[in-house]
Design a protein around this motif. Structure first.
Motif, PDB file in Angstrom:
ATOM      1  N   ILE A   8       0.837  -1.202   0.000  1.00 55.33           N
ATOM      2  CA  ILE A   8       0.000   0.000   0.000  1.00 55.33           C
ATOM      3  C   ILE A   8       0.875   1.256   0.000  1.00 55.33           C
ATOM      4  O   ILE A   8       0.638   2.192  -0.755  1.00 55.33           O
ATOM      5  CB  ILE A   8      -0.960  -0.018   1.211  1.00 55.33           C
ATOM      6  N   LYS A   9       1.906   1.280   0.840  1.00 57.14           N
ATOM      7  CA  LYS A   9       2.792   2.442   0.915  1.00 57.14           C
ATOM      8  C   LYS A   9       3.642   2.614  -0.331  1.00 57.14           C
ATOM      9  O   LYS A   9       3.916   3.721  -0.771  1.00 57.14           O
ATOM     10  CB  LYS A   9       3.727   2.316   2.118  1.00 57.14           C
TER      11      LYS A   9
ATOM     12  N   ARG B 286      -0.874   4.134  -7.568  1.00 56.67           N
ATOM     13  CA  ARG B 286      -2.217   3.953  -7.013  1.00 56.67           C
ATOM     14  C   ARG B 286      -2.535   5.044  -5.993  1.00 56.67           C
ATOM     15  O   ARG B 286      -3.653   5.561  -5.954  1.00 56.67           O
ATOM     16  CB  ARG B 286      -2.354   2.575  -6.372  1.00 56.67           C
ATOM     17  N   ARG B 287      -1.540   5.405  -5.174  1.00 50.18           N
ATOM     18  CA  ARG B 287      -1.765   6.461  -4.187  1.00 50.18           C
ATOM     19  C   ARG B 287      -2.041   7.799  -4.877  1.00 50.18           C
ATOM     20  O   ARG B 287      -2.897   8.578  -4.439  1.00 50.18           O
ATOM     21  CB  ARG B 287      -0.556   6.580  -3.257  1.00 50.18           C
TER      22      ARG B 287
ATOM     23  N   LYS C 231      -5.623   7.702  -6.276  1.00 50.60           N
ATOM     24  CA  LYS C 231      -6.627   7.910  -5.229  1.00 50.60           C
ATOM     25  C   LYS C 231      -6.645   9.356  -4.761  1.00 50.60           C
ATOM     26  O   LYS C 231      -7.710   9.939  -4.540  1.00 50.60           O
ATOM     27  CB  LYS C 231      -6.369   6.974  -4.051  1.00 50.60           C
TER      28      LYS C 231
END
Length: 90
Positions: free
Chosen positions: A36-37, A42-43, A46
């Motif tokens: 995730i980090k 992707r971050r 979003k």
């Protein structure tokens, strides 16, 4: 639905007594957190989606303010382009 289904991917379920199973759960949670980090595209996607949603909400509530913001951003961008072009031309 079990209790582990409602947990986020990065959480370790409580109540695991087997040390091997506990280590696996911790490793799985750590890898999920790293994914995730570390997934910058992707971050960014979003974050841009959240920004677009906020801008649309602002434009719906205050259309005149949205127009003024767009004009201001365009003026700043134009000024930057002009300043860079002038610096290169010298």
């Amino acid at each position: 639905m079990t209790s582990s289904d409602s947990l986020p991917r990065t959480a370790v379920p409580a109540g695991i007594t087997d040390p091997v199973e506990s280590a696996r759960a911790e490793l799985k949670a750590a890898l999920a957190a790293i994914e995730i980090k570390g997934n910058v595209p992707r971050r960014l996607e979003k974050a841009s989606q959240r920004g677009i949603a906020r801008a649309r909400t602002f434009a719906d509530r205050n259309p005149a303010g949205a127009v003024a913001a767009v004009v201001g951003v365009a003026a700043v961008a134009g000024g930057l382009v002009w300043a860079i072009a002038r610096a290169i031309a010298r």
